[in-house]
Design a protein around this motif. Structure first.
Motif, PDB file in Angstrom:
ATOM      1  N   ILE A   1     -36.288  15.374  33.278  1.00  0.00           N
ATOM      2  CA  ILE A   1     -36.788  14.025  33.532  1.00  0.00           C
ATOM      3  C   ILE A   1     -36.056  13.048  32.622  1.00  0.00           C
ATOM      4  N   TYR A   2     -35.644  11.929  33.189  1.00  0.00           N
ATOM      5  CA  TYR A   2     -35.123  10.813  32.408  1.00  0.00           C
ATOM      6  C   TYR A   2     -36.008   9.608  32.667  1.00  0.00           C
ATOM      7  N   GLU A   3     -36.583   9.068  31.612  1.00  0.00           N
ATOM      8  CA  GLU A   3     -37.458   7.905  31.737  1.00  0.00           C
ATOM      9  C   GLU A   3     -36.784   6.699  31.093  1.00  0.00           C
ATOM     10  N   THR A   4     -36.704   5.604  31.848  1.00  0.00           N
ATOM     11  CA  THR A   4     -36.103   4.388  31.319  1.00  0.00           C
ATOM     12  C   THR A   4     -37.024   3.203  31.518  1.00  0.00           C
ATOM     13  N   VAL A   5     -37.184   2.407  30.469  1.00  0.00           N
ATOM     14  CA  VAL A   5     -37.910   1.138  30.600  1.00  0.00           C
ATOM     15  C   VAL A   5     -36.932  -0.033  30.473  1.00  0.00           C
ATOM     16  N   GLY A   6     -35.677   0.297  30.192  1.00  0.00           N
ATOM     17  CA  GLY A   6     -34.665  -0.744  30.037  1.00  0.00           C
ATOM     18  C   GLY A   6     -34.646  -1.266  28.622  1.00  0.00           C
ATOM     19  N   ILE A   7     -33.492  -1.233  27.996  1.00  0.00           N
ATOM     20  CA  ILE A   7     -33.340  -1.770  26.647  1.00  0.00           C
ATOM     21  C   ILE A   7     -32.197  -2.780  26.659  1.00  0.00           C
ATOM     22  N   ALA A   8     -32.351  -3.827  25.873  1.00  0.00           N
ATOM     23  CA  ALA A   8     -31.453  -4.971  25.964  1.00  0.00           C
ATOM     24  C   ALA A   8     -30.011  -4.640  25.597  1.00  0.00           C
ATOM     25  N   VAL A   9     -29.788  -3.579  24.833  1.00  0.00           N
ATOM     26  CA  VAL A   9     -28.411  -3.211  24.498  1.00  0.00           C
ATOM     27  C   VAL A   9     -27.624  -2.896  25.764  1.00  0.00           C
ATOM     28  N   MET A  10     -28.290  -2.369  26.788  1.00  0.00           N
ATOM     29  CA  MET A  10     -27.606  -2.112  28.060  1.00  0.00           C
ATOM     30  C   MET A  10     -27.115  -3.411  28.685  1.00  0.00           C
ATOM     31  N   ASP A  11     -27.966  -4.442  28.622  1.00  0.00           N
ATOM     32  CA  ASP A  11     -27.584  -5.736  29.188  1.00  0.00           C
ATOM     33  C   ASP A  11     -26.412  -6.345  28.431  1.00  0.00           C
ATOM     34  N   VAL A  12     -26.479  -6.298  27.108  1.00  0.00           N
ATOM     35  CA  VAL A  12     -25.431  -6.925  26.300  1.00  0.00           C
ATOM     36  C   VAL A  12     -24.096  -6.211  26.499  1.00  0.00           C
ATOM     37  N   VAL A  13     -24.096  -4.884  26.442  1.00  0.00           N
ATOM     38  CA  VAL A  13     -22.839  -4.133  26.602  1.00  0.00           C
ATOM     39  C   VAL A  13     -22.262  -4.358  28.003  1.00  0.00           C
ATOM     40  N   THR A  14     -23.099  -4.249  29.022  1.00  0.00           N
ATOM     41  CA  THR A  14     -22.618  -4.433  30.391  1.00  0.00           C
ATOM     42  C   THR A  14     -22.143  -5.858  30.620  1.00  0.00           C
ATOM     43  N   ALA A  15     -22.914  -6.837  30.144  1.00  0.00           N
ATOM     44  CA  ALA A  15     -22.533  -8.247  30.297  1.00  0.00           C
ATOM     45  C   ALA A  15     -21.220  -8.541  29.584  1.00  0.00           C
ATOM     46  N   TYR A  16     -21.053  -7.960  28.412  1.00  0.00           N
ATOM     47  CA  TYR A  16     -19.813  -8.176  27.649  1.00  0.00           C
ATOM     48  C   TYR A  16     -18.610  -7.619  28.403  1.00  0.00           C
ATOM     49  N   LYS A  17     -18.760  -6.426  28.975  1.00  0.00           N
ATOM     50  CA  LYS A  17     -17.661  -5.818  29.738  1.00  0.00           C
ATOM     51  C   LYS A  17     -17.331  -6.666  30.971  1.00  0.00           C
ATOM     52  N   ILE A  18     -18.367  -7.180  31.623  1.00  0.00           N
ATOM     53  CA  ILE A  18     -18.159  -8.043  32.788  1.00  0.00           C
ATOM     54  C   ILE A  18     -17.446  -9.331  32.364  1.00  0.00           C
ATOM     55  N   TYR A  19     -17.911  -9.926  31.288  1.00  0.00           N
ATOM     56  CA  TYR A  19     -17.324 -11.170  30.771  1.00  0.00           C
ATOM     57  C   TYR A  19     -15.836 -10.992  30.457  1.00  0.00           C
ATOM     58  N   GLU A  20     -15.498  -9.904  29.794  1.00  0.00           N
ATOM     59  CA  GLU A  20     -14.091  -9.625  29.462  1.00  0.00           C
ATOM     60  C   GLU A  20     -13.228  -9.538  30.721  1.00  0.00           C
ATOM     61  N   LYS A  21     -13.714  -8.805  31.716  1.00  0.00           N
ATOM     62  CA  LYS A  21     -12.946  -8.641  32.943  1.00  0.00           C
ATOM     63  C   LYS A  21     -12.843  -9.954  33.721  1.00  0.00           C
ATOM     64  N   ALA A  22     -13.908 -10.740  33.706  1.00  0.00           N
ATOM     65  CA  ALA A  22     -13.890 -12.031  34.401  1.00  0.00           C
ATOM     66  C   ALA A  22     -12.886 -12.986  33.763  1.00  0.00           C
ATOM     67  N   LEU A  23     -12.806 -12.968  32.442  1.00  0.00           N
ATOM     68  CA  LEU A  23     -11.826 -13.814  31.751  1.00  0.00           C
ATOM     69  C   LEU A  23     -10.405 -13.438  32.154  1.00  0.00           C
TER      70      LEU A  23
END
Length: 329
Positions: free
Chosen positions: A297-319
């Motif tokens: 079983i893998y249980e996730t409630v979502g942690i903000a580090v996922m948002d920041v890391v993913t958003a940062y990777k998206i931002y870099e590629k968009a630039l």
């Protein structure tokens, strides 16, 4: 400051990249290389909704961010996303806002990706049948992630509204036609589970959505939808009898998710039942699946580090791709 909408993000970032970002984020979190306060939840009882504020700092990326996300289940009846959100990304060196992006799609992407990461790491390599519970705004990315990491023959989709499940299966069969997977509406919850090698639950249910006694040996389960103490998607029998249990954040799940808070309060399990965090498996600090027969079983409630890391990777590629709109305030 760069503005990125859903279309912009899709142009520069795919699910495989999101899964890689999720693995990196989970490893960063479990190694203590981020600052992630527990989210702030504000109830909006008038509309049966909640607004959540999720900040984090990732030193290794010199990045700070906060996602403002709301969960309004009745939005599905209005034809609008049930999980609207915006992501605000800051430069960790200056503290200034450098990007605002569509947090609804970011949430869908990274939430699907974390289940995809868990499925890639914990499920059997020869998995052939999947089951998906729920057809809301998060469901499409959950399905895409499942198919990205495993070559499945069939996925059965269950929703309490059979017509909605049928419409979802038809739509996703077209959207994900690059995969050679048959996507069909399940006749019942039992029908979805009985042959499943991978089960993902992404609902807002307050009671178990499947019978845990029907789960076969070797199955991997992703519990995604239970993010408050009163929400319970996973059957208590399977929580008691699973061979291995992992979480995105042990402290967050045990503070927020009814999937575990409720059986712990009932005395059915205690915290020792949890093997650890998925990031610890990724970092090889602890073992994952050790037997083909293990039910994981893998249980996730979502942690903000996922948002920041993913958003940062998206931002870099968009630039680099010169995607998005630049504005000055």
């Amino acid at each position: 400051m760069l503005l990125l909408n859903k279309s912009d993000i899709k142009k520069v970032f795919n699910m495989k990249e999101a899964i890689d970002a999720a693995k990196e984020a989970l490893s960063i979190f479990s190694e203590g290389k981020s600052v992630v306060p527990l989210r702030t939840n504000i109830d909006v009882p008038k509309y049966e909704g909640q607004s959540l504020f999720m900040p984090a700092y990732v030193e290794g990326l010199d990045s700070v961010g906060i996602k403002i996300v709301s969960v309004f289940p009745k939005n599905i009846e209005k034809g609008v996303p049930s999980v609207p959100a915006k992501m605000i990304l800051l430069d960790g060196k200056t503290g200034d806002v450098i990007c605002i992006m569509d947090g609804t799609y970011l949430t869908q992407l990274r939430t699907g990706a974390t289940s995809g990461a868990a499925t890639d790491i914990l499920s059997r390599k020869d998995a052939k049948n999947g089951a998906l519970f729920g057809t809301g705004g998060q469901a499409g990315s959950q399905l895409e992630a499942m198919l990205t990491v495993r070559n499945l023959d069939r996925v059965k989709v269950f929703d309490i509204d059979k017509k909605r499940a049928e419409a979802f299966a038809e739509r996703m069969s077209k959207e994900l036609n690059r995969f050679s997977t048959k996507i069909i509406a399940a006749e019942s919850s039992d029908d979805a589970v009985k042959d499943a090698d991978i089960i993902t639950t992404v609902t807002t249910s307050k009671k178990a959505v499947f019978n845990g006694k029907l789960v076969k040996k070797g199955t991997h389960i992703n519990g995604v939808g239970s993010y408050t103490p009163v929400m319970e998607e996973l059957d208590e029998y399977i929580v008691q009898n699973a061979d291995k249990i992992y979480m995105d954040s042990k402290s967050a799940v045990l503070s927020e998710s009814g999937d575990f808070i409720i059986p712990i309060k009932k005395g059915l399990i205690d915290e020792s039942k949890v093997n650890g965090e998925l990031g610890e498996v990724i970092s090889k600090k602890i073992e994952g699946r050790t037997s083909e027969d293990d039910i994981t079983i893998y249980e996730t409630v979502g942690i903000a580090v996922m948002d920041v890391v993913t958003a940062y990777k998206i931002y870099e590629k968009a630039l680099k791709a010169k995607i998005g709109i630049n504005i000055e305030l």
